[in-house]
Design a protein around this motif. Structure first.
Motif, PDB file in Angstrom:
ATOM      1  N   MET A  96      76.823   8.117  73.078  1.00  0.00           N
ATOM      2  CA  MET A  96      78.126   8.699  72.736  1.00  0.00           C
ATOM      3  C   MET A  96      78.023   9.575  71.491  1.00  0.00           C
ATOM      4  O   MET A  96      78.654  10.636  71.413  1.00  0.00           O
ATOM      5  CB  MET A  96      79.158   7.591  72.537  1.00  0.00           C
ATOM      6  CG  MET A  96      79.536   6.893  73.812  1.00  0.00           C
ATOM      7  SD  MET A  96      80.828   5.674  73.559  1.00  0.00           S
ATOM      8  CE  MET A  96      79.848   4.190  73.433  1.00  0.00           C
ATOM      9  N   MET A  97      77.199   9.158  70.542  1.00  0.00           N
ATOM     10  CA  MET A  97      77.016   9.954  69.333  1.00  0.00           C
ATOM     11  C   MET A  97      76.211  11.219  69.642  1.00  0.00           C
ATOM     12  O   MET A  97      76.474  12.281  69.084  1.00  0.00           O
ATOM     13  CB  MET A  97      76.318   9.125  68.245  1.00  0.00           C
ATOM     14  CG  MET A  97      77.110   7.899  67.815  1.00  0.00           C
ATOM     15  SD  MET A  97      78.844   8.216  67.436  1.00  0.00           S
ATOM     16  CE  MET A  97      78.704   9.333  66.081  1.00  0.00           C
ATOM     17  N   THR A  98      75.253  11.108  70.554  1.00  0.00           N
ATOM     18  CA  THR A  98      74.475  12.278  70.951  1.00  0.00           C
ATOM     19  C   THR A  98      75.376  13.298  71.649  1.00  0.00           C
ATOM     20  O   THR A  98      75.263  14.505  71.419  1.00  0.00           O
ATOM     21  CB  THR A  98      73.309  11.873  71.873  1.00  0.00           C
ATOM     22  OG1 THR A  98      72.510  10.888  71.206  1.00  0.00           O
ATOM     23  CG2 THR A  98      72.441  13.062  72.221  1.00  0.00           C
ATOM     24  N   LEU A  99      76.287  12.823  72.487  1.00  0.00           N
ATOM     25  CA  LEU A  99      77.234  13.733  73.139  1.00  0.00           C
ATOM     26  C   LEU A  99      78.182  14.356  72.121  1.00  0.00           C
ATOM     27  O   LEU A  99      78.573  15.520  72.264  1.00  0.00           O
ATOM     28  CB  LEU A  99      78.009  12.998  74.232  1.00  0.00           C
ATOM     29  CG  LEU A  99      77.194  12.619  75.465  1.00  0.00           C
ATOM     30  CD1 LEU A  99      78.036  11.791  76.426  1.00  0.00           C
ATOM     31  CD2 LEU A  99      76.645  13.850  76.162  1.00  0.00           C
ATOM     32  N   LEU A 100      78.549  13.590  71.090  1.00  0.00           N
ATOM     33  CA  LEU A 100      79.374  14.141  70.014  1.00  0.00           C
ATOM     34  C   LEU A 100      78.617  15.249  69.280  1.00  0.00           C
ATOM     35  O   LEU A 100      79.187  16.295  68.959  1.00  0.00           O
ATOM     36  CB  LEU A 100      79.797  13.037  69.042  1.00  0.00           C
ATOM     37  CG  LEU A 100      80.625  13.471  67.846  1.00  0.00           C
ATOM     38  CD1 LEU A 100      81.993  13.974  68.303  1.00  0.00           C
ATOM     39  CD2 LEU A 100      80.782  12.318  66.873  1.00  0.00           C
ATOM     40  N   GLU A 101      77.331  15.031  69.025  1.00  0.00           N
ATOM     41  CA  GLU A 101      76.503  16.056  68.389  1.00  0.00           C
ATOM     42  C   GLU A 101      76.419  17.300  69.264  1.00  0.00           C
ATOM     43  O   GLU A 101      76.510  18.428  68.768  1.00  0.00           O
ATOM     44  CB  GLU A 101      75.095  15.532  68.128  1.00  0.00           C
ATOM     45  CG  GLU A 101      75.012  14.463  67.073  1.00  0.00           C
ATOM     46  CD  GLU A 101      73.639  13.817  66.999  1.00  0.00           C
ATOM     47  OE1 GLU A 101      72.694  14.304  67.669  1.00  0.00           O
ATOM     48  OE2 GLU A 101      73.498  12.831  66.284  1.00  0.00           O
TER      49      GLU A 101
END
Length: 119
Positions: A96-101
Motif C-alpha cells: 500500500m505504501m509502494t502504491l502511495l509512492e
C-alpha cells in the motif's frame, strides 16, 4: 541568465514542497493503516530482488543512451508497480505504501510538466 536561475529556483521550491507533502501523507498513512516502516532494500524473494535489479539496469541504460523523459518515467512507474505486486503476492501490507509512492510520483510528474515546473 536570470531566467535560468528563476527556473532552477522554481524547480527546487516545487521539489521541496512535494517532498514535504509526501512526508506528511506517508506518516499519516502509516499511522492510519498501522504499517511499520521497514528498510527499502527488503525484497520478498530472489525473483523480486533480481527483477528489481534488472529493471533498474534497464532504467539506467535508458537514461544514458536514449534519454526520453516520458520513457524513463514509464520505466520507473513499472518498477514501482512490479515492487507493489511482489509485496502484495507475499501478503505484506507494505504494498500500500509502494502504491502511495507510485501515485505521488505520477502526480509529481504530471503537475510538473503541466505547469512547466520541470527543468
Amino acid at each position: 541568465m536570470n531566467i535560468i536561475h528563476n527556473d532552477i529556483f522554481q524547480f527546487i521550491l516545487y521539489f521541496a514542497t512535494f517532498l514535504l507533502f509526501y512526508y506528511i501523507i506517508e506518516k499519516s498513512a502509516r499511522k492510519r493503516l498501522q504499517i511499520e516502516k521497514r528498510s527499502e532494500a527488503q525484497e520478498v524473494n530472489d525473483f523480486h530482488k533480481w527483477g528489481k535489479k534488472i529493471l533498474w539496469a534497464i532504467f539506467f541504460v535508458s537514461v544514458v543512451f536514449f534519454s526520453s523523459p516520458v520513457e524513463n518515467a514509464l520505466i520507473i512507474m513499472f518498477i514501482f508497480s512490479f515492487d507493489a505486486y511482489m509485496q502484495w503476492r507475499a501478503d505484506e501490507k507494505e504494498y500500500m505504501m509502494t502504491l502511495l509512492e507510485l501515485t505521488t510520483f505520477m502526480t509529481f510528474i504530471v503537475i510538473g510538466y503541466s505547469f512547466d515546473l520541470m527543468i
